[in-house]
Write a protein that holds these residues in place. Structure first.
Motif, PDB file in Angstrom:
ATOM      1  N   TYR A 228      55.478  37.433  73.018  1.00  0.00           N
ATOM      2  CA  TYR A 228      56.347  38.079  71.862  1.00  0.00           C
ATOM      3  C   TYR A 228      56.337  39.740  72.004  1.00  0.00           C
ATOM      4  O   TYR A 228      57.429  40.303  72.068  1.00  0.00           O
ATOM      5  CB  TYR A 228      56.350  37.884  70.606  1.00  0.00           C
ATOM      6  CG  TYR A 228      56.346  36.189  70.411  1.00  0.00           C
ATOM      7  CD1 TYR A 228      57.377  35.492  70.876  1.00  0.00           C
ATOM      8  CD2 TYR A 228      55.078  35.542  69.864  1.00  0.00           C
ATOM      9  CE1 TYR A 228      57.467  33.923  70.653  1.00  0.00           C
ATOM     10  CE2 TYR A 228      55.409  34.024  69.934  1.00  0.00           C
ATOM     11  CZ  TYR A 228      56.474  33.402  70.258  1.00  0.00           C
ATOM     12  OH  TYR A 228      56.180  32.005  69.893  1.00  0.00           O
ATOM     13  N   LEU A 254      65.345  39.719  69.163  1.00  0.00           N
ATOM     14  CA  LEU A 254      65.033  39.426  67.641  1.00  0.00           C
ATOM     15  C   LEU A 254      64.126  38.051  67.643  1.00  0.00           C
ATOM     16  O   LEU A 254      63.525  38.216  66.678  1.00  0.00           O
ATOM     17  CB  LEU A 254      66.495  39.282  67.120  1.00  0.00           C
ATOM     18  CG  LEU A 254      67.009  40.597  67.216  1.00  0.00           C
ATOM     19  CD1 LEU A 254      68.791  40.680  66.529  1.00  0.00           C
ATOM     20  CD2 LEU A 254      66.836  41.530  65.960  1.00  0.00           C
ATOM     21  N   SER A 255      64.285  37.303  68.338  1.00  0.00           N
ATOM     22  CA  SER A 255      63.512  36.160  68.365  1.00  0.00           C
ATOM     23  C   SER A 255      62.076  36.230  68.445  1.00  0.00           C
ATOM     24  O   SER A 255      61.259  35.785  67.620  1.00  0.00           O
ATOM     25  CB  SER A 255      63.805  34.799  69.480  1.00  0.00           C
ATOM     26  OG  SER A 255      65.204  34.596  69.115  1.00  0.00           O
ATOM     27  N   CYS A 257      60.942  39.370  67.615  1.00  0.00           N
ATOM     28  CA  CYS A 257      60.279  40.047  66.287  1.00  0.00           C
ATOM     29  C   CYS A 257      59.976  38.831  65.419  1.00  0.00           C
ATOM     30  O   CYS A 257      59.067  38.944  64.410  1.00  0.00           O
ATOM     31  CB  CYS A 257      61.384  40.810  66.078  1.00  0.00           C
ATOM     32  SG  CYS A 257      61.479  42.313  67.166  1.00  0.00           S
ATOM     33  N   ALA A 258      60.767  38.033  65.336  1.00  0.00           N
ATOM     34  CA  ALA A 258      60.897  36.761  64.115  1.00  0.00           C
ATOM     35  C   ALA A 258      59.511  36.039  64.284  1.00  0.00           C
ATOM     36  O   ALA A 258      58.658  35.653  63.462  1.00  0.00           O
ATOM     37  CB  ALA A 258      62.129  35.993  64.125  1.00  0.00           C
ATOM     38  N   SER A 263      58.756  43.341  61.286  1.00  0.00           N
ATOM     39  CA  SER A 263      59.651  43.784  60.629  1.00  0.00           C
ATOM     40  C   SER A 263      60.102  45.321  61.100  1.00  0.00           C
ATOM     41  O   SER A 263      61.496  45.350  61.315  1.00  0.00           O
ATOM     42  CB  SER A 263      59.380  43.786  59.225  1.00  0.00           C
ATOM     43  OG  SER A 263      58.121  44.769  58.734  1.00  0.00           O
ATOM     44  N   GLY A 266      62.262  44.688  64.114  1.00  0.00           N
ATOM     45  CA  GLY A 266      63.498  43.858  63.799  1.00  0.00           C
ATOM     46  C   GLY A 266      64.435  44.984  63.163  1.00  0.00           C
ATOM     47  O   GLY A 266      65.530  44.793  63.527  1.00  0.00           O
ATOM     48  N   SER A 287      70.112  35.564  64.697  1.00  0.00           N
ATOM     49  CA  SER A 287      68.794  36.081  64.961  1.00  0.00           C
ATOM     50  C   SER A 287      68.290  36.896  63.861  1.00  0.00           C
ATOM     51  O   SER A 287      66.759  37.135  63.465  1.00  0.00           O
ATOM     52  CB  SER A 287      68.828  36.651  66.328  1.00  0.00           C
ATOM     53  OG  SER A 287      69.017  35.564  67.241  1.00  0.00           O
ATOM     54  N   VAL A 291      64.851  36.733  61.677  1.00  0.00           N
ATOM     55  CA  VAL A 291      63.737  37.999  61.585  1.00  0.00           C
ATOM     56  C   VAL A 291      63.770  38.517  60.031  1.00  0.00           C
ATOM     57  O   VAL A 291      62.348  38.435  59.715  1.00  0.00           O
ATOM     58  CB  VAL A 291      64.394  39.133  62.228  1.00  0.00           C
ATOM     59  CG1 VAL A 291      63.443  40.374  62.203  1.00  0.00           C
ATOM     60  CG2 VAL A 291      64.386  38.635  63.857  1.00  0.00           C
ATOM     61  N   TYR A 292      64.761  38.583  59.442  1.00  0.00           N
ATOM     62  CA  TYR A 292      64.490  39.138  58.023  1.00  0.00           C
ATOM     63  C   TYR A 292      63.579  37.936  57.391  1.00  0.00           C
ATOM     64  O   TYR A 292      62.965  38.379  56.295  1.00  0.00           O
ATOM     65  CB  TYR A 292      65.824  39.610  57.445  1.00  0.00           C
ATOM     66  CG  TYR A 292      66.261  41.045  57.728  1.00  0.00           C
ATOM     67  CD1 TYR A 292      65.315  42.009  57.740  1.00  0.00           C
ATOM     68  CD2 TYR A 292      67.461  41.285  58.402  1.00  0.00           C
ATOM     69  CE1 TYR A 292      65.774  43.294  57.934  1.00  0.00           C
ATOM     70  CE2 TYR A 292      67.820  42.507  58.836  1.00  0.00           C
ATOM     71  CZ  TYR A 292      66.918  43.426  58.724  1.00  0.00           C
ATOM     72  OH  TYR A 292      67.250  44.680  58.884  1.00  0.00           O
ATOM     73  N   CYS A 295      60.197  37.689  57.954  1.00  0.00           N
ATOM     74  CA  CYS A 295      59.367  38.806  57.621  1.00  0.00           C
ATOM     75  C   CYS A 295      59.333  39.420  56.152  1.00  0.00           C
ATOM     76  O   CYS A 295      58.893  40.156  55.809  1.00  0.00           O
ATOM     77  CB  CYS A 295      60.209  40.304  58.365  1.00  0.00           C
ATOM     78  SG  CYS A 295      59.790  40.298  60.016  1.00  0.00           S
TER      79      CYS A 295
END
Length: 619
Positions: A228, A254-255, A257-258, A263, A266, A287, A291-292, A295
């Protein structure tokens, strides 16, 4: 094509078929005299081919079949171009069987014919058929093109066919097709999907020309291989190089980051998406919600969800899952019902998410209701994931016997996750006998998972069966499997700080322990007591209290209190389940410090605020 030419679909041989009479679908006035013609009654081949292409674009199956009939009547099935167009038409309409029948009956095939048929099989998930057809093509001595190689490589990627992929790569090198951007991208994509990410990167670096799809495939490849941080770095590298940004590249980054709950990155990517005009794109928005949610920023996830006008089941599922993970079952259930009201058909992920939401807070009857709804839903068949969720709903609520009966009555065997849920429920509610049964199944299904042995040992310890504890721990030691070390981490200004129990290597560890001691003194004034029964070692209470005092999540909290500005939420991540005493500690700390503390363990997020937790002490 000019739609006016459709008006000349008349024949001297009879009436226009009913499916070609409707002017609403073609935008022309219907004729009642017949189909396709010149003044001398001959069929206009070019116009028929144009109409077939129109039918393919608009997926007009019935009209296209009528044109097929006209082609048969006019003896055009010997014409390679007409047959190619017909194969493409049937492919676009999802009728692979008709397309293949046409292909097999052709007296002569062009390169376009082979390419179209191979691509048709690939696009409809018939990967082996595509590979077999490619072999037949080679045996018959037909030439191949870059498009041929790209299609067959896509078929290999879907099957993770390593040997065939390498052979096709060698063929591309031999024919000098590897320099083609489409072939190069297909090769790196198949290597990435076959877990050969280094080979994929070598192919990427050797490509003389790279498209935005090439860069996107490389970012996605790193994500598929659980690399990642490399994926995020590669995305930033592409951005600096001025590569055209696409929704797919952003979604892949973004995937990544998730997956690592990054965060800061992201949020940076969110701003990039806004500047590029992709913030409301369905792929990117989904996505971003993911992420949010992962996080610990569920409010921000919902704001993204609200700002997307287009509706899509994947988008709604992402938001329902987010609410579920953050112990917000009522929001998850309301969103599920609103989704149904808007005409979106729930899929298997929707049911898994809403059932999980019920299990996290003990909503047994609501869980039963959704499971019954699923059972009556003709579009979705209950699978092992749904049964696993229902077992979790019952087990967490203490209805372990009912959960056991559900497992015994299932139409398929229980999975490891199901037995794991049962074992955890037995730990919470003290059912040692069923714990032994669940653990035995887990030992067979997951022989290398040390966590199952540890959990059974903890169940024995909680019931003071120290002899059984010794046996379980000896078995664990003899098996050679290792227990996962508990650790917690916190992101402070873009840098991740990691802690383990009894940490002593962090450069500011003295300040951290001093801060913890300050917190302990404040808690003592509120008559807070350490819940020593959560420590399962066979030692005295004083030693148990000392062991609990320096758990990794407490160290991460103390560091966050030192480093983060007052009023800023503190987000802590842990690789194991948070223990009961640390849960109580976090609640009290949130009241003393007037901070929102958000802790994510293996199961869910806990939002601690003003002495309370979002889970309602049910987890």
């Amino acid at each position: 094509m000019r739609l006016q030419s459709m008006r000349r679909l008349i024949s001297t041989h009879g009436k226009l078929p009913c499916c070609l009479r409707s002017q609403s679908r073609f935008g022309f006035e219907a004729s009642s005299k017949g189909v396709v013609v010149c003044e001398d009654g001959a069929i206009r081949v070019l116009e028929l081919q144009e109409i077939l292409q129109l039918c393919a674009r608009k997926q007009l199956t019935r009209e296209g079949k009528c044109c097929h009939g006209l082609a048969v009547q006019a003896g055009l099935l010997a014409d390679t171009l007409t047959c190619n167009i017909l194969i493409n038409f049937y492919s676009k309409c999802g009728r692979v069987d008709f397309a293949r029948r046409l292909f097999d009956g052709m007296p002569e095939r062009s390169l376009v014919t082979w390419n179209t048929m191979i691509a048709t099989h690939t696009q409809h998930g018939e990967d082996m058929e595509a590979l077999h057809l490619f072999l037949q093509m080679r045996r018959e001595g037909s030439l191949l093109s870059e498009f041929t190689l790209s299609s067959v490589l896509c078929a290999c990627a879907a099957r993770c066919a390593v040997t065939e992929s390498q052979q096709l790569h060698a063929l591309a090198l031999k024919t000098a097709a590897d320099s083609n951007v489409f072939v190069g991208t297909a090769v790196l994509d198949v290597y990435a999907k076959c877990k050969m990410i280094r080979d994929a990167r070598l192919v990427f670096d050797a490509m003389p020309e790279k498209s935005s799809v090439s860069w996107s495939s490389m970012v996605a490849g790193y994500v598929q291989n659980d690399l990642y941080e490399e994926a995020v770095w590669f995305f930033h590298h592409a951005h600096k190089m001025g590569v055209e940004l696409t929704q797919f590249t952003l979604s892949a980054a973004l995937s990544a980051c998730a997956s690592i709950a990054a965060s800061t990155e992201g949020k940076q990517l969110h701003s990039v998406a806004i500047r590029a005009g992709f913030a409301a794109n369905l792929f990117v928005a989904t996505s971003l919600i993911d992420v949010y949610s992962k996080c610990g920023c569920i409010r921000e996830a919902y704001l993204v969800f609200r700002n997307v006008e287009d509706e899509n089941i994947v988008l709604w599922n992402a938001m329902i899952t987010g609410f579920s993970k953050h112990a917000r079952p009522h929001e998850a259930m309301m969103l599920f019902e609103k989704m149904r009201q808007r005409g979106l058909q729930p899929n298997e992920v929707s049911y898994v998410s809403v059932l999980s939401a019920c299990s996290h807070v003990g909503l047994v009857e609501e869980g039963r209701g959704y499971f019954d709804l699923l059972s009556r839903d003709a579009a979705v068949r209950p699978n092992v994931l749904h049964y696993s969720c229902m077992v979790d709903v019952l087990g967490r609520a203490g209805r372990i016997d009912e959960a056991w009966e559900l497992i015994r009555s299932m139409p398929f065997g229980a999975s490891a996750s199901m037995w794991g849920s049962m074992l955890n429920s037995c730990r919470v509610h003290g059912n040692v006998e069923l714990a032994k049964i669940a653990a035995q199944h887990l030992f067979e299904l997951e022989p290398d998972n040390a966590g199952n042995h540890v959990l059974l040992s903890n169940i024995y310890a909680a019931s003071k069966q120290w002899g059984e504890v010794a046996v379980a721990r000896k078995f664990l030691k003899d098996s050679g499997t290792r227990k996962e070390i508990g650790k917690s981490w916190i992101d402070v200004r873009g840098k991740v700080h990691s802690f383990v129990v009894g940490e002593n290597k962090h450069p500011r560890i003295s300040e951290i322990y001093a801060k913890l001691e300050d917190l302990r003194r404040e808690m003592n004034r509120l008559a807070y007591k350490v819940e020593v029964h959560y420590d399962l070692h066979d030692v005295g209470e004083g030693q148990k209290e000392e062991l609990l005092r320096h758990h990794s999540e407490r160290l991460a909290l103390a560091f966050g209190l030192i480093e983060l500005p007052s009023g800023t939420p503190i987000r802590i991540f842990k690789n194991l389940r948070v223990c009961g005493d640390c849960h109580s500690f976090m609640k009290t700390a949130s009241m003393i410090t007037d901070r929102e503390i958000i802790a994510r363990d293996t199961n869910r997020f806990h939002h601690f605020s003003r002495g309370h937790c979002s889970c309602g002490d049910f987890w």
